[in-house]
Motif scaffolding. Structure first.
Motif, short mmCIF file in Angstrom:
data_model
loop_
_atom_site.label_atom_id
_atom_site.label_comp_id
_atom_site.label_asym_id
_atom_site.label_seq_id
_atom_site.Cartn_x
_atom_site.Cartn_y
_atom_site.Cartn_z
N THR A 100 0.86 -1.17 0.00
CA THR A 100 0.00 0.00 0.00
C THR A 100 0.90 1.22 0.00
N GLU A 101 0.60 2.15 -0.88
CA GLU A 101 1.38 3.38 -0.93
C GLU A 101 0.43 4.55 -0.78
N ALA A 102 0.77 5.45 0.13
CA ALA A 102 -0.03 6.65 0.31
C ALA A 102 0.87 7.84 0.03
N ALA A 103 0.35 8.83 -0.69
CA ALA A 103 1.20 9.98 -1.02
C ALA A 103 0.37 11.25 -1.17
N VAL A 104 1.00 12.35 -0.79
CA VAL A 104 0.41 13.65 -1.09
C VAL A 104 1.27 14.29 -2.18
N ILE A 105 0.60 14.77 -3.22
CA ILE A 105 1.28 15.27 -4.41
C ILE A 105 0.86 16.71 -4.65
N SER A 106 1.83 17.51 -5.07
CA SER A 106 1.52 18.88 -5.48
C SER A 106 2.52 19.28 -6.55
N LEU A 107 2.09 19.98 -7.57
CA LEU A 107 3.00 20.43 -8.65
C LEU A 107 3.87 19.29 -9.18
N LEU A 159 -0.67 11.94 6.31
CA LEU A 159 -1.40 13.18 6.64
C LEU A 159 -0.66 13.98 7.69
N GLU A 160 -0.10 13.30 8.69
CA GLU A 160 0.63 13.99 9.75
C GLU A 160 1.88 14.69 9.23
N ARG A 161 2.48 14.11 8.21
CA ARG A 161 3.73 14.67 7.69
C ARG A 161 3.49 15.71 6.60
N THR A 162 2.23 15.95 6.24
CA THR A 162 1.93 16.90 5.17
C THR A 162 1.87 18.32 5.72
N PRO A 163 2.55 19.27 5.08
CA PRO A 163 2.48 20.67 5.54
C PRO A 163 1.02 21.15 5.60
N PRO A 164 0.70 22.00 6.59
CA PRO A 164 -0.68 22.38 6.87
C PRO A 164 -1.49 22.88 5.68
N GLU A 165 -0.90 23.73 4.84
CA GLU A 165 -1.67 24.26 3.70
C GLU A 165 -2.13 23.14 2.79
N LEU A 166 -1.21 22.23 2.52
CA LEU A 166 -1.53 21.13 1.61
C LEU A 166 -2.50 20.15 2.27
N VAL A 195 5.12 15.18 -2.03
CA VAL A 195 5.43 15.98 -0.85
C VAL A 195 5.67 15.08 0.35
N ALA A 196 4.85 14.06 0.50
CA ALA A 196 5.02 13.11 1.59
C ALA A 196 4.50 11.77 1.10
N ALA A 197 5.20 10.70 1.43
CA ALA A 197 4.75 9.38 0.99
C ALA A 197 5.18 8.33 2.01
N GLU A 198 4.38 7.29 2.10
CA GLU A 198 4.71 6.14 2.95
C GLU A 198 4.29 4.90 2.19
N SER A 199 5.06 3.86 2.42
CA SER A 199 4.73 2.62 1.75
C SER A 199 4.83 1.51 2.77
N VAL A 200 3.93 0.54 2.69
CA VAL A 200 3.96 -0.55 3.66
C VAL A 200 3.63 -1.85 2.92
N ARG A 201 4.30 -2.91 3.34
CA ARG A 201 4.09 -4.19 2.65
C ARG A 201 2.88 -4.93 3.17
N VAL A 202 1.79 -4.22 3.27
CA VAL A 202 0.53 -4.83 3.68
C VAL A 202 -0.51 -4.37 2.67
N ALA A 203 -1.10 -5.32 1.95
CA ALA A 203 -2.13 -4.99 0.96
C ALA A 203 -2.92 -6.27 0.69
N GLY A 204 -3.42 -6.43 -0.52
CA GLY A 204 -4.31 -7.55 -0.84
C GLY A 204 -3.80 -8.93 -0.44
N ARG A 255 12.01 14.53 -12.86
CA ARG A 255 12.44 15.35 -11.73
C ARG A 255 11.77 14.91 -10.43
N SER A 256 10.66 14.21 -10.53
CA SER A 256 9.94 13.82 -9.32
C SER A 256 10.50 12.55 -8.68
N LEU A 257 11.40 11.86 -9.39
CA LEU A 257 12.00 10.65 -8.81
C LEU A 257 12.97 11.04 -7.72
N PRO A 258 13.05 10.25 -6.64
CA PRO A 258 14.01 10.60 -5.60
C PRO A 258 15.43 10.56 -6.16
#
Ligand code: ADP
Ligand code: MG
Length: 345
Positions: A160-167, A264-271, A171-180, A330-333
């Motif tokens: 499962t991957e969760a991410a907040v994206i802008s432009l 969500l906790e790691r996402t800057p407040p405006e975003l 901006v913030a992402a987490e990945s965990v080896r728990v899914a289907g 450019r978006s790749l780490p």
């Protein structure tokens, strides 16, 4: 001759190919059957999947991407080559331009492995890479180029991957080896403990799809589940209720919810406030689990939408992203960012 432009979702459960200007042209399970004697490929995709749990000892059925990174390089390459050739047809000698997805936060070694596998399998050099959450968001038709915060949660087979994206950036992402897959395991374990019945992974997945639910249902569903009695060794059928499945998968669902909350906790407040306004978009096969949207809403307070055709968002987004390759790369780490990411994991 014209060059085909394709986006590839190299998933842990499914490989999907989206041809630019055309649509999904291939959708097969990420499964390879290998002859043990000489390590040759016997079957790929649907044909290989039909052998899961049914193959003779001399054939091994492998899911080379099981945990979301290339677990077996040569087999992944063979699988990609088979699928790329299928899409290209026999007479097309021009290599396709390929955009292939990689999980967010994979290190540069893992990135290179995916790129190399794609090129070795027939992609034109260089094969382009896109972080999976970004592809998922583009495929879900989220306007990721706008200066607002957009959140996407992709629940696949292996992770499962969760991410907040802008432009166009993550901006913030987490990945965990728990899914289907983990949900399937949990269902199989529950049935074994509670009913002394051994079932295979495909049966467990069918049960999940037929009656699985993330939250208690108003009207319960019931399914007959066939397996092998642990004591007599004979086939037996039990009837299972959806509330039992809900209980069996609860712990893993909590881990998925935790992952969403951490982003969500790691996402800057405006975003973060944009995300609260616009909601979270779910993609991947796990988005189809009944009530998963309700559960995430309950646990985070953020509205949740399920993307249209969630299983295909990543492939579609990868294909569409061929229109703006520079922004995507450019978006790749970078090497350094990937190092920080992996040391903090
Ligand atoms: P990946 O990207 O890892 O290949 P996918 O996004 O293709 O994964 O999703 C595959 C997962 O989705 C599998 O675990 C499968 O069981 C699950 N899945 C597919 N359809 C449903 C459904 N209707 N309900 C619950 N889970 C589903
Ligand atoms: Mg996926």
């Amino acid at each position: 001759m014209f060059t085909k432009r394709i986006g590839i979702d190299l998933g842990t459960a499914n490989v999907i190919v989206f041809e630019h200007g055309k649509g999904v042209v291939l959708d097969e399970p990420a499964v390879v059957a290998i002859a043990e004697r000489d390590n040759t490929v016997v079957a790929v995709g649907e044909e290989a999947r039909a052998m899961v749990g049914r193959h003779p000892g001399s054939i091994q059925v492998i899911r080379p991407m099981r945990d979301g990174v290339i677990a077996d390089y040569l087999i992944t390459e063979a699988m990609l080559r088979f699928f790329i050739q299928r899409v290209m047809g026999r007479f097309n000698i021009v290599r396709p331009e390929v955009m292939i997805c990689v999980p967010a936060g994979v290190n540069s070694v893992e990135q290179r492995a995916v790129r190399d596998a794609a090129e070795a399998a027939g992609a034109r050099r260089p094969a382009h890479l896109i972080p999976e959450p970004l592809a998922a968001a583009i495929g879900a038709e989220i306007p990721v180029g706008s200066p607002r915060g957009h959140m996407v949660v992709d629940i696949g087979g292996g992770r499962t991957e969760a991410a907040v994206i802008s432009l166009f950036g993550i901006v913030a992402a987490e990945s965990v080896r728990v899914a289907g897959d983990r949900l399937d395991d949990a269902i199989a374990q529950y049935i074994k403990r509670r009913y002394n019945l051994a079932i295979g992974e495909r049966t467990a997945e069918e049960v999940k799809i037929q009656i699985g639910c993330a939250v208690p249902m108003d009207v319960e569903l019931v399914a007959g589940v066939r397996g092998r009695d642990q004591i007599t060794g004979l086939p037996r059928t039990v009837s299972l209720r959806s509330s039992e499945v809900t209980a069996a998968i609860q712990e893993h669902l909590a881990t998925i919810v935790q992952t969403v909350r951490r982003v969500l906790e790691r996402t800057p407040p405006e975003l973060a406030s944009d995300v609260i306004d616009r909601g979270i978009v779910l993609t991947g096969g796990g988005a189809l689990l009944r009530g998963i949207d309700d559960l995430i809403l309950q646990e985070t307070g953020v509205p949740v939408h399920i993307a249209e055709d969630p299983l295909r968002c990543v492939a579609k987004g990868a294909g569409m992203a061929l229109d703006y390759i520079d922004v995507i790369e450019r978006s790749l780490p970078t090497e350094e960012e990937a190092l920080i990411e992996s040391s903090s994991r």
